[in-house]
Design a protein around this motif. Structure first.
Motif, PDB file in Angstrom:
ATOM      1  N   HIS A  44       0.833  -1.205   0.000  1.00 29.22           N
ATOM      2  CA  HIS A  44       0.000   0.000   0.000  1.00 29.22           C
ATOM      3  C   HIS A  44       0.869   1.258   0.000  1.00 29.22           C
ATOM      4  CE1 HIS A  44      -4.317   0.950   0.309  1.00 29.22           C
ATOM      5  NE2 HIS A  44      -3.827   2.152   0.578  1.00 29.22           N
ATOM      6  N   TRP A  48       0.458   5.142  -1.527  1.00 28.55           N
ATOM      7  CA  TRP A  48       0.678   6.405  -0.806  1.00 28.55           C
ATOM      8  C   TRP A  48       1.686   7.260  -1.570  1.00 28.55           C
ATOM      9  CZ3 TRP A  48      -3.086   7.389   2.136  1.00 28.55           C
ATOM     10  CH2 TRP A  48      -3.611   6.497   3.066  1.00 28.55           C
ATOM     11  N   GLY A 163      -8.003  -8.883   4.611  1.00 24.49           N
ATOM     12  CA  GLY A 163      -7.507  -9.079   3.256  1.00 24.49           C
ATOM     13  C   GLY A 163      -6.195  -8.379   2.966  1.00 24.49           C
ATOM     14  N   GLY A 164      -5.797  -7.444   3.790  1.00 23.73           N
ATOM     15  CA  GLY A 164      -4.618  -6.620   3.495  1.00 23.73           C
ATOM     16  C   GLY A 164      -3.312  -7.394   3.566  1.00 23.73           C
ATOM     17  N   GLY A 165      -2.278  -6.801   2.984  1.00 21.33           N
ATOM     18  CA  GLY A 165      -0.961  -7.447   2.986  1.00 21.33           C
ATOM     19  C   GLY A 165      -0.444  -7.658   4.397  1.00 21.33           C
ATOM     20  N   VAL A 166      -0.469  -6.612   5.227  1.00 19.22           N
ATOM     21  CA  VAL A 166       0.010  -6.742   6.606  1.00 19.22           C
ATOM     22  C   VAL A 166      -0.931  -7.651   7.387  1.00 19.22           C
ATOM     23  CG1 VAL A 166       0.509  -5.509   8.747  1.00 19.22           C
ATOM     24  CG2 VAL A 166       1.084  -4.450   6.557  1.00 19.22           C
ATOM     25  N   SER A 185     -13.209  -8.600   8.255  1.00 15.16           N
ATOM     26  CA  SER A 185     -13.087  -8.185   6.862  1.00 15.16           C
ATOM     27  C   SER A 185     -14.469  -7.844   6.336  1.00 15.16           C
ATOM     28  CB  SER A 185     -12.471  -9.297   6.013  1.00 15.16           C
ATOM     29  OG  SER A 185     -12.487  -8.923   4.649  1.00 15.16           O
ATOM     30  N   ARG A 186     -14.498  -6.917   5.387  1.00 13.88           N
ATOM     31  CA  ARG A 186     -15.787  -6.539   4.792  1.00 13.88           C
ATOM     32  C   ARG A 186     -16.294  -7.604   3.847  1.00 13.88           C
ATOM     33  NH1 ARG A 186     -13.284  -1.511   1.988  1.00 13.88           N
ATOM     34  NH2 ARG A 186     -11.709  -3.141   1.801  1.00 13.88           N
ATOM     35  N   LYS A 190     -13.003 -13.055   1.758  1.00 11.56           N
ATOM     36  CA  LYS A 190     -11.739 -12.817   2.469  1.00 11.56           C
ATOM     37  C   LYS A 190     -11.808 -13.381   3.892  1.00 11.56           C
ATOM     38  CE  LYS A 190     -10.312  -8.753  -0.178  1.00 11.56           C
ATOM     39  NZ  LYS A 190     -10.038  -7.314  -0.140  1.00 11.56           N
ATOM     40  N   ALA A 241       0.172   0.326  12.657  1.00  8.04           N
ATOM     41  CA  ALA A 241       1.211   0.503  11.630  1.00  8.04           C
ATOM     42  C   ALA A 241       0.664   1.209  10.402  1.00  8.04           C
ATOM     43  CB  ALA A 241       1.810  -0.841  11.237  1.00  8.04           C
ATOM     44  N   THR A 244      -5.168   3.182   6.645  1.00  6.85           N
ATOM     45  CA  THR A 244      -5.590   3.212   5.248  1.00  6.85           C
ATOM     46  C   THR A 244      -6.843   4.066   5.056  1.00  6.85           C
ATOM     47  OG1 THR A 244      -4.649   1.021   4.933  1.00  6.85           O
ATOM     48  CG2 THR A 244      -6.271   1.710   3.317  1.00  6.85           C
ATOM     49  N   VAL A 266       4.338   1.200  15.051  1.00  2.00           N
ATOM     50  CA  VAL A 266       5.398   0.374  14.445  1.00  2.00           C
ATOM     51  C   VAL A 266       5.639   0.839  13.021  1.00  2.00           C
ATOM     52  CG1 VAL A 266       5.886  -1.920  13.489  1.00  2.00           C
ATOM     53  CG2 VAL A 266       5.057  -1.713  15.819  1.00  2.00           C
ATOM     54  N   MET A 268       7.842  -0.690   9.895  1.00  2.54           N
ATOM     55  CA  MET A 268       8.698  -1.767   9.393  1.00  2.54           C
ATOM     56  C   MET A 268       9.246  -2.597  10.568  1.00  2.54           C
ATOM     57  SD  MET A 268       8.636  -1.293   6.023  1.00  2.54           S
ATOM     58  CE  MET A 268      10.095  -1.802   5.131  1.00  2.54           C
ATOM     59  N   HIS A 311      -7.401  -7.780  -3.879  1.00  2.35           N
ATOM     60  CA  HIS A 311      -6.422  -8.818  -3.595  1.00  2.35           C
ATOM     61  C   HIS A 311      -6.623  -9.431  -2.220  1.00  2.35           C
ATOM     62  CE1 HIS A 311      -5.140  -5.180  -1.666  1.00  2.35           C
ATOM     63  NE2 HIS A 311      -4.183  -5.796  -1.017  1.00  2.35           N
TER      64      HIS A 311
HETATM   65  N1  LIG Z   1       4.260   1.274   9.356  1.00  3.12           N
HETATM   66  C1  LIG Z   1       4.754   0.461   8.449  1.00  3.12           C
HETATM   67  O1  LIG Z   1       5.934   0.128   8.446  1.00  3.12           O
HETATM   68  C2  LIG Z   1       3.841  -0.098   7.429  1.00  3.12           C
HETATM   69  C3  LIG Z   1       4.209  -1.234   6.698  1.00  3.12           C
HETATM   70  C4  LIG Z   1       3.288  -1.777   5.803  1.00  3.12           C
HETATM   71  C5  LIG Z   1       2.047  -1.144   5.648  1.00  3.12           C
HETATM   72  N2  LIG Z   1       1.757   0.004   6.322  1.00  3.12           N
HETATM   73  C6  LIG Z   1       0.454   0.671   6.171  1.00  3.12           C
HETATM   74  O2  LIG Z   1      -0.554  -0.230   6.624  1.00  3.12           O
HETATM   75  C7  LIG Z   1      -1.719  -0.086   5.816  1.00  3.12           C
HETATM   76  C8  LIG Z   1      -2.057  -1.427   5.202  1.00  3.12           C
HETATM   77  O3  LIG Z   1      -1.045  -1.776   4.300  1.00  3.12           O
HETATM   78  P1  LIG Z   1      -1.207  -3.045   3.359  1.00  3.12           P
HETATM   79  O4  LIG Z   1      -0.073  -3.060   2.419  1.00  3.12           O
HETATM   80  O5  LIG Z   1      -1.517  -4.235   4.208  1.00  3.12           O
HETATM   81  O6  LIG Z   1      -2.530  -2.549   2.564  1.00  3.12           O
HETATM   82  P2  LIG Z   1      -3.575  -3.320   1.704  1.00  3.12           P
HETATM   83  O7  LIG Z   1      -3.018  -4.643   1.286  1.00  3.12           O
HETATM   84  O8  LIG Z   1      -4.074  -2.378   0.686  1.00  3.12           O
HETATM   85  O9  LIG Z   1      -4.765  -3.622   2.763  1.00  3.12           O
HETATM   86  C9  LIG Z   1      -5.624  -2.666   3.295  1.00  3.12           C
HETATM   87  C10 LIG Z   1      -6.791  -3.387   3.976  1.00  3.12           C
HETATM   88  O10 LIG Z   1      -7.556  -2.429   4.704  1.00  3.12           O
HETATM   89  C11 LIG Z   1      -8.891  -2.849   4.760  1.00  3.12           C
HETATM   90  N3  LIG Z   1      -9.777  -1.717   4.440  1.00  3.12           N
HETATM   91  C12 LIG Z   1      -9.626  -0.825   3.450  1.00  3.12           C
HETATM   92  N4  LIG Z   1     -10.648   0.036   3.469  1.00  3.12           N
HETATM   93  C13 LIG Z   1     -11.458  -0.338   4.484  1.00  3.12           C
HETATM   94  C14 LIG Z   1     -12.670   0.151   5.005  1.00  3.12           C
HETATM   95  N5  LIG Z   1     -13.289   1.216   4.479  1.00  3.12           N
HETATM   96  N6  LIG Z   1     -13.225  -0.471   6.048  1.00  3.12           N
HETATM   97  C15 LIG Z   1     -12.620  -1.554   6.612  1.00  3.12           C
HETATM   98  N7  LIG Z   1     -11.462  -2.058   6.132  1.00  3.12           N
HETATM   99  C16 LIG Z   1     -10.896  -1.452   5.099  1.00  3.12           C
HETATM  100  C17 LIG Z   1      -9.105  -3.901   3.717  1.00  3.12           C
HETATM  101  O11 LIG Z   1      -9.432  -5.116   4.336  1.00  3.12           O
HETATM  102  P3  LIG Z   1     -10.727  -5.972   3.894  1.00  3.12           P
HETATM  103  O12 LIG Z   1     -10.857  -5.818   2.403  1.00  3.12           O
HETATM  104  O13 LIG Z   1     -10.367  -7.348   4.318  1.00  3.12           O
HETATM  105  O14 LIG Z   1     -11.892  -5.422   4.636  1.00  3.12           O
HETATM  106  C18 LIG Z   1      -7.774  -3.955   2.971  1.00  3.12           C
HETATM  107  O15 LIG Z   1      -7.460  -5.239   2.565  1.00  3.12           O
HETATM  108  C19 LIG Z   1      -1.391   0.989   4.769  1.00  3.12           C
HETATM  109  O16 LIG Z   1      -1.931   2.209   5.205  1.00  3.12           O
HETATM  110  C20 LIG Z   1       0.110   1.017   4.749  1.00  3.12           C
HETATM  111  O17 LIG Z   1       0.623   2.268   4.361  1.00  3.12           O
HETATM  112  C21 LIG Z   1       2.629   0.515   7.211  1.00  3.12           C
END
Ligand SMILES: NC(=O)c1ccc[n+]([C@@H]2O[C@H](COP(=O)([O-])OP(=O)(O)OC[C@H]3O[C@@H](n4cnc5c(N)ncnc54)[C@H](OP(=O)(O)O)[C@@H]3O)[C@@H](O)[C@H]2O)c1
Length: 319
Positions: A44, A48, A163-166, A185-186, A190, A241, A244, A266, A268, A311
């Motif tokens: 994600h 950004w 569903g998200g990567g993290v 999850s919505r 998923k 972390a 979104t 957190v 990384m 995804h």
């Molecule tokens: N701090 C760090 O080091 C670090 C590292 C990695 C990621 N991040 C951050 O963590 C976040 C997630 O990253 P990612 O790569 O895992 O993202 P991603 O794969 O795009 O996953 C985001 C997840 O958020 C959920 N979501 C999105 N909109 C939503 C809503 N309106 N209501 C409820 N759930 C919702 C969805 O889950 P469902 O579809 O299952 O509902 C989606 O799968 C991002 O903001 C990213 O910048 C930070």
């Protein structure tokens, strides 16, 4: 060489500035190594960047991508730790940490240059595609669960946005480590996938958890924050972390102080965390869930899938 770049940034239409184009190969630099990328995965974070968050116009065009696995000039198979700076290695002690693609060109390219210190041997048990999923989303999930929340076998954890990567990484890691995992999850499909990864319960967002959890893995932000605060036991921890869906409002301060919660941020993880994560996967047989694998040239298709939230797990680009 071919690379996926943010040519422009646009907060409303992030995909508009995405281009697959030719860029110069990295210049040799003392104490740095140029890695031939075999696989890199999307995060994600890349969206950004395309929105201009953490990527000001004076750094454009910027090669995107935070994590990769590849081969060094002397033939070693390596995984790239994507945080440069903060340790002094390759950049000097004064440089603030940045994630690849923020200050230095990222991994969605035929080659990426990083301080040699940032390279970790790739376990032979993992494919390049699997290894390329680990240094950002999986590393963050690993640190959130085991380093920051200090969770162990038998503890209960709630993972928001399964569903998200993290989130999908956290579900798989926590289940493999013997935790009781509750996810939200919505999407019913998923939720079903999360159960396959080892979650004990998969709920619609906002549903009451079967029992209060010891910690919450929170990357969704505004859409799930209130539920996170209500679902954690007194004295428990919410590890954050990402956000979104934006900053939580209200932050529920009264409940946080009254039930003496810890809110732990957190970003990384350390290189040591990455080495531990790689050993964890190599020894247990746990592997990242790969949603899809596409060649580098099809990055626009891959990014569209990420942006649409279609995804489950990681989207990998191969070189
Ligand atoms: N701090 C760090 O080091 C670090 C590292 C990695 C990621 N991040 C951050 O963590 C976040 C997630 O990253 P990612 O790569 O895992 O993202 P991603 O794969 O795009 O996953 C985001 C997840 O958020 C959920 N979501 C999105 N909109 C939503 C809503 N309106 N209501 C409820 N759930 C919702 C969805 O889950 P469902 O579809 O299952 O509902 C989606 O799968 C991002 O903001 C990213 O910048 C930070």
């Amino acid at each position: 060489m071919t690379a996926v770049v943010a040519a422009r940034t646009d907060p409303a239409n992030p995909l508009e500035g995405l281009e697959v184009r030719e860029v110069p190969r990295p210049e040799p630099r003392e104490h740095w190594t140029t890695v031939d990328v075999r696989a890199a995965s999307l995060n994600h974070h890349d969206l950004w960047s395309l929105r201009g968050v953490g990527l000001p116009p004076d750094r454009l065009p910027m090669v995107l991508g935070c994590d990769a696995a590849g081969v060094t000039p002397d033939g070693q198979e390596v995984v790239v730790h994507g945080v440069v700076g903060g340790t002094g290695h390759g950049v000097g002690p004064q440089e603030r940490p940045s994630i690849l693609s923020e200050t230095y060109p990222g991994t969605l390219a035929e080659q990426v240059a990083v301080p040699t210190w940032n390279l970790v041997p790739k376990p032979a048990e993992l494919s390049f595609a699997e290894a390329a999923c680990l240094p950002t989303a999986w590393l963050t999930a690993y640190r959130m669960l085991f380093t920051s929340a200090g969770l162990g076998p038998g503890d209960r954890v709630l993972v928001q946005g399964a569903g998200g990567g993290v989130a999908s990484a956290a579900t798989a890691l926590a289940a493999a480590a013997g935790l009781e995992v509750v996810v939200t999850s919505r999407d019913p499909a998923k939720r079903a996938r999360a159960l396959e990864l080892g979650a004990a319960h998969a709920l619609e967002p906002g549903s009451r958890v079967p029992a209060r959890v010891d910690a919450v893995i929170e990357t969704v932000g505004a859409a799930t924050w209130g539920h996170s605060v209500r679902s954690v036991r007194p004295g428990g921890t919410i590890v954050v972390a990402g956000a979104t869906t934006g900053d939580p409002s209200p932050m529920e301060a009264q409940r946080i102080f009254f039930t003496q919660l810890t809110v732990q941020g957190v970003t990384m993880g350390s290189k040591e965390d990455l080495e531990s994560l790689l050993r964890f996967c190599a020894r247990t047989g746990l592997r990242p869930t790969i949603d899809s694998t596409l060649p580098l040239a099809q990055a626009p298709e891959a990014f569209a899938r990420l942006a649409a939230g279609e995804h489950f797990g990681k989207i990998v680009l191969t070189v």
